[in-house]
Scaffold this motif. Structure first.
Motif, PDB file in Angstrom:
ATOM      1  N   ASN A 100       0.438  -1.131   0.170  1.00  0.00           N
ATOM      2  CA  ASN A 100      -0.106  -0.135   0.067  1.00  0.00           C
ATOM      3  C   ASN A 100       0.426   1.282  -0.146  1.00  0.00           C
ATOM      4  O   ASN A 100       2.331   1.539  -0.245  1.00  0.00           O
ATOM      5  CB  ASN A 100      -0.964  -0.347   1.560  1.00  0.00           C
ATOM      6  N   GLN A 101       0.154   2.131  -0.050  1.00  0.00           N
ATOM      7  CA  GLN A 101       1.314   2.943  -0.320  1.00  0.00           C
ATOM      8  C   GLN A 101       2.330   3.411   1.009  1.00  0.00           C
ATOM      9  O   GLN A 101       3.594   3.719   0.640  1.00  0.00           O
ATOM     10  CB  GLN A 101       0.012   4.580   0.391  1.00  0.00           C
ATOM     11  N   GLU A 102       1.648   3.141   2.616  1.00  0.00           N
ATOM     12  CA  GLU A 102       3.108   3.176   3.367  1.00  0.00           C
ATOM     13  C   GLU A 102       3.879   2.193   3.128  1.00  0.00           C
ATOM     14  O   GLU A 102       5.135   2.536   3.936  1.00  0.00           O
ATOM     15  CB  GLU A 102       1.999   3.228   4.590  1.00  0.00           C
ATOM     16  N   SER A 103       3.664   1.032   2.904  1.00  0.00           N
ATOM     17  CA  SER A 103       4.537  -0.010   2.418  1.00  0.00           C
ATOM     18  C   SER A 103       5.530   0.205   1.300  1.00  0.00           C
ATOM     19  O   SER A 103       6.832   0.040   1.470  1.00  0.00           O
ATOM     20  CB  SER A 103       4.500  -1.663   2.240  1.00  0.00           C
ATOM     21  N   ILE A 104       4.976   0.643   0.637  1.00  0.00           N
ATOM     22  CA  ILE A 104       5.408   1.181  -0.548  1.00  0.00           C
ATOM     23  C   ILE A 104       6.702   1.897  -0.258  1.00  0.00           C
ATOM     24  O   ILE A 104       8.182   2.080  -0.108  1.00  0.00           O
ATOM     25  CB  ILE A 104       4.947   1.217  -2.083  1.00  0.00           C
ATOM     26  N   LYS A 105       6.341   2.865   0.371  1.00  0.00           N
ATOM     27  CA  LYS A 105       6.833   4.486   0.910  1.00  0.00           C
ATOM     28  C   LYS A 105       7.855   3.431   1.809  1.00  0.00           C
ATOM     29  O   LYS A 105       9.562   4.531   1.707  1.00  0.00           O
ATOM     30  CB  LYS A 105       6.426   5.471   1.451  1.00  0.00           C
ATOM     31  N   LYS A 106       7.909   3.064   2.510  1.00  0.00           N
ATOM     32  CA  LYS A 106       8.815   1.840   3.304  1.00  0.00           C
ATOM     33  C   LYS A 106       9.958   1.433   3.259  1.00  0.00           C
ATOM     34  O   LYS A 106      10.851   1.929   3.838  1.00  0.00           O
ATOM     35  CB  LYS A 106       8.241   1.443   4.439  1.00  0.00           C
ATOM     36  N   LEU A 107       9.535   0.952   1.946  1.00  0.00           N
ATOM     37  CA  LEU A 107      10.572  -0.083   0.961  1.00  0.00           C
ATOM     38  C   LEU A 107      12.087   0.588   0.179  1.00  0.00           C
ATOM     39  O   LEU A 107      12.696   0.188  -0.139  1.00  0.00           O
ATOM     40  CB  LEU A 107       9.774  -1.552   0.204  1.00  0.00           C
ATOM     41  N   SER A 108      11.341   1.975  -0.540  1.00  0.00           N
ATOM     42  CA  SER A 108      11.325   2.812  -1.560  1.00  0.00           C
ATOM     43  C   SER A 108      13.111   2.923  -1.872  1.00  0.00           C
ATOM     44  O   SER A 108      13.518   2.804  -2.305  1.00  0.00           O
ATOM     45  CB  SER A 108      10.570   3.460  -2.022  1.00  0.00           C
ATOM     46  N   PRO A 109      13.454   3.703  -0.568  1.00  0.00           N
ATOM     47  CA  PRO A 109      14.224   4.620  -0.120  1.00  0.00           C
ATOM     48  C   PRO A 109      16.154   2.349  -0.699  1.00  0.00           C
ATOM     49  O   PRO A 109      16.873   2.222  -0.934  1.00  0.00           O
ATOM     50  CB  PRO A 109      15.448   4.338   1.221  1.00  0.00           C
ATOM     51  N   TRP A 110      15.745   1.438  -0.701  1.00  0.00           N
ATOM     52  CA  TRP A 110      16.290  -0.245   0.223  1.00  0.00           C
ATOM     53  C   TRP A 110      15.554  -0.227  -1.726  1.00  0.00           C
ATOM     54  O   TRP A 110      16.691  -1.897  -1.970  1.00  0.00           O
ATOM     55  CB  TRP A 110      16.114  -0.594   0.877  1.00  0.00           C
ATOM     56  N   LEU A 111      14.676  -0.518  -2.233  1.00  0.00           N
ATOM     57  CA  LEU A 111      14.042  -1.509  -3.142  1.00  0.00           C
ATOM     58  C   LEU A 111      14.226  -0.853  -4.599  1.00  0.00           C
ATOM     59  O   LEU A 111      13.523   0.059  -4.777  1.00  0.00           O
ATOM     60  CB  LEU A 111      13.191  -1.282  -2.881  1.00  0.00           C
ATOM     61  N   ASP A 112      15.143  -1.874  -5.289  1.00  0.00           N
ATOM     62  CA  ASP A 112      15.252  -1.139  -6.973  1.00  0.00           C
ATOM     63  C   ASP A 112      13.033  -2.035  -7.776  1.00  0.00           C
ATOM     64  O   ASP A 112      13.585  -1.079  -8.157  1.00  0.00           O
ATOM     65  CB  ASP A 112      15.984  -2.237  -8.200  1.00  0.00           C
ATOM     66  N   TRP A 113      13.206  -2.807  -7.407  1.00  0.00           N
ATOM     67  CA  TRP A 113      12.427  -3.668  -8.546  1.00  0.00           C
ATOM     68  C   TRP A 113      10.610  -4.230  -7.559  1.00  0.00           C
ATOM     69  O   TRP A 113      11.243  -4.785  -6.315  1.00  0.00           O
ATOM     70  CB  TRP A 113      12.838  -4.670  -9.357  1.00  0.00           C
ATOM     71  N   ILE A 114       9.762  -4.342  -8.180  1.00  0.00           N
ATOM     72  CA  ILE A 114       8.751  -4.591  -6.726  1.00  0.00           C
ATOM     73  C   ILE A 114       8.351  -5.545  -8.591  1.00  0.00           C
ATOM     74  O   ILE A 114       7.960  -4.669  -9.632  1.00  0.00           O
ATOM     75  CB  ILE A 114       7.515  -4.075  -6.606  1.00  0.00           C
ATOM     76  N   GLY A 115       7.918  -6.372  -8.424  1.00  0.00           N
ATOM     77  CA  GLY A 115       7.074  -7.881  -9.474  1.00  0.00           C
ATOM     78  C   GLY A 115       5.830  -8.147  -8.631  1.00  0.00           C
ATOM     79  O   GLY A 115       5.430  -8.706  -7.574  1.00  0.00           O
ATOM     80  N   LEU A 116       4.670  -7.624  -9.238  1.00  0.00           N
ATOM     81  CA  LEU A 116       3.625  -8.000  -9.568  1.00  0.00           C
ATOM     82  C   LEU A 116       2.582  -8.952 -10.041  1.00  0.00           C
ATOM     83  O   LEU A 116       2.534  -9.270 -11.308  1.00  0.00           O
ATOM     84  CB  LEU A 116       2.429  -6.589  -9.546  1.00  0.00           C
ATOM     85  N   SER A 117       2.337  -9.565  -9.532  1.00  0.00           N
ATOM     86  CA  SER A 117       1.530 -11.063 -10.166  1.00  0.00           C
ATOM     87  C   SER A 117       0.522 -10.689 -10.616  1.00  0.00           C
ATOM     88  O   SER A 117      -0.621 -10.432 -10.497  1.00  0.00           O
ATOM     89  CB  SER A 117       1.566 -12.119  -9.652  1.00  0.00           C
ATOM     90  N   VAL A 118      -0.065 -10.226 -12.040  1.00  0.00           N
ATOM     91  CA  VAL A 118      -0.858 -10.361 -13.116  1.00  0.00           C
ATOM     92  C   VAL A 118      -1.618 -11.297 -14.034  1.00  0.00           C
ATOM     93  O   VAL A 118      -1.387 -11.167 -15.352  1.00  0.00           O
ATOM     94  CB  VAL A 118      -0.996  -8.479 -13.094  1.00  0.00           C
ATOM     95  N   ASP A 119      -2.200 -12.079 -13.411  1.00  0.00           N
ATOM     96  CA  ASP A 119      -2.845 -13.212 -15.245  1.00  0.00           C
ATOM     97  C   ASP A 119      -4.137 -13.051 -15.667  1.00  0.00           C
ATOM     98  O   ASP A 119      -4.117 -13.109 -17.123  1.00  0.00           O
ATOM     99  CB  ASP A 119      -2.867 -14.465 -14.349  1.00  0.00           C
ATOM    100  N   SER A 120      -4.408 -12.098 -15.291  1.00  0.00           N
ATOM    101  CA  SER A 120      -5.641 -11.913 -16.464  1.00  0.00           C
ATOM    102  C   SER A 120      -6.168 -10.220 -16.198  1.00  0.00           C
ATOM    103  O   SER A 120      -5.516  -9.423 -15.041  1.00  0.00           O
ATOM    104  CB  SER A 120      -6.878 -12.251 -16.295  1.00  0.00           C
ATOM    105  N   CYS A 121      -7.168  -9.433 -17.456  1.00  0.00           N
ATOM    106  CA  CYS A 121      -8.065  -8.559 -16.397  1.00  0.00           C
ATOM    107  C   CYS A 121      -9.417  -8.200 -16.220  1.00  0.00           C
ATOM    108  O   CYS A 121      -9.973  -7.302 -16.028  1.00  0.00           O
ATOM    109  CB  CYS A 121      -7.735  -7.738 -18.669  1.00  0.00           C
ATOM    110  N   CYS A 122      -9.298  -9.719 -15.862  1.00  0.00           N
ATOM    111  CA  CYS A 122     -10.869 -10.232 -15.515  1.00  0.00           C
ATOM    112  C   CYS A 122     -11.040 -10.725 -14.165  1.00  0.00           C
ATOM    113  O   CYS A 122      -9.311 -11.282 -13.543  1.00  0.00           O
ATOM    114  CB  CYS A 122     -11.249 -11.296 -16.142  1.00  0.00           C
ATOM    115  N   GLU A 123     -11.344  -9.550 -13.319  1.00  0.00           N
ATOM    116  CA  GLU A 123     -11.411 -10.417 -11.377  1.00  0.00           C
ATOM    117  C   GLU A 123     -11.591 -11.661 -11.177  1.00  0.00           C
ATOM    118  O   GLU A 123     -11.965 -12.400 -10.602  1.00  0.00           O
ATOM    119  CB  GLU A 123     -12.165  -9.161 -11.033  1.00  0.00           C
ATOM    120  N   GLU A 124     -12.805 -12.350 -11.758  1.00  0.00           N
ATOM    121  CA  GLU A 124     -13.074 -13.389 -12.261  1.00  0.00           C
ATOM    122  C   GLU A 124     -12.095 -15.066 -12.648  1.00  0.00           C
ATOM    123  O   GLU A 124     -12.148 -15.662 -12.052  1.00  0.00           O
ATOM    124  CB  GLU A 124     -14.353 -13.212 -12.897  1.00  0.00           C
TER     125      GLU A 124
END
Length: 278
Positions: free
Chosen positions: A91-115
């Motif tokens: 979320n906004q808080e955890s991403i900001k907390k990680l940002s000084p030390w984190l180069d990459w975030i990989g997110l899992s997205v398998d579809s455009c469809c929630e179902e």
């Protein structure tokens, strides 16, 4: 010019996860390290044998009690740092907390469809909504975004380019659902696609230029096997030859042994060192 050596490792720091993805092959990997001193010893060892990038994976790595400390210490030691996450705890808080030390975030997205995500066991019906909400924070904090997509029987006909353009990642990795003995062979039967089906997804989604100027990276089952250097939660080596994970209670004795564990040609072909030029 770099020598032909593997410099990137996936450390599956936990096999705990809040999702239940049917194709997941990172289960039952061993007890995790929860003592910071012992975890730092693993980082120091990886540094000593020439590893330059650490990808903290899971399970869901954000569930590990030391994840913020590990990312910070790894960056302070000079590693390129990365996390692969389903995004739920970002979320906004955890991403900001990680940002000084984190180069990459990989997110899992398998579809455009929630179902489809819900049917795969990824999320509670609002996975895409949440991803859309957190991606702006990733960009705002200067963290490089990678999207990982697993191709299954539920999405192999899908054109995901509009969503990918919206999310605007630097890298998009597309993987054929991989069966691993002892991990997911029962569940994956209803989701695994043939090479022909995987190729259909490739043809539909290959014509996109990412913000980095690169094209998507496509990995078949054969591309994945023997092309990743992986360790489990307690630092033991994970081998995935013959589509079967073998967790060995051993350390990696230098770069020469790494090269006997990982097929350099496969590692290079899938862009294992792409981060060097980023």
């Amino acid at each position: 010019m770099y020598d032909k050596h593997v410099r990137s490792i996936n450390w599956h720091i936990t096999d705990k996860c809040n999702y239940h993805c049917a194709f997941c092959f990172s289960r039952r990997l061993g007890e995790e390290i929860t003592n910071l001193e012992d975890a730092v010893k693993v980082l120091e060892y990886l540094k000593s044998i020439g590893i330059q990038r650490i990808n903290f994976a899971g399970g869901e790595p954000m569930l590990h009690p030391l994840v913020f400390d590990l990312v910070r210490i790894a960056k302070e030691m000079g590693f390129v740092t990365s996390i692969v996450s389903n995004g739920y705890y970002l979320n906004q808080e955890s991403i900001k907390k990680l940002s000084p030390w984190l180069d990459w975030i990989g997110l899992s997205v398998d579809s455009c469809c929630e179902e489809i995500h819900f049917s795969l066991g990824r999320g509670n019906g609002d996975h895409i909504r949440h991803i859309r909400n957190i991606v702006p924070y990733i960009h705002e904090n200067g963290i490089r975004l990678k999207i990982n997509t697993v191709v299954t029987k539920l999405n192999f006909r899908e054109d995901m380019k509009p969503l990918i353009k919206e999310l605007n990642p630097i890298r998009w990795k597309i993987l054929q659902a991989l069966p691993i003995k002892g991990q997911n062979e029962k569940e994956i039967e209803n989701y695994q696609v043939s090479e022909l089906d995987f190729d259909q997804f490739v043809k539909m989604n290959k014509d996109i230029v990412l913000s980095s100027g690169d094209s998507p990276v496509f990995e078949t089952n054969d591309d994945m096997v023997d092309s990743y250097l992986m360790i489990g939660p307690n630092g033991s080596v994970i081998k995935n030859s013959n589509m079967e994970h073998t967790v060995e209670d051993m350390k990696i004795n230098g770069i020469e042994e790494i090269d006997s564990i990982v097929d350099w040609k496969k590692y290079s072909h899938r862009g294992g060192d792409h981060w060097i030029s980023q």
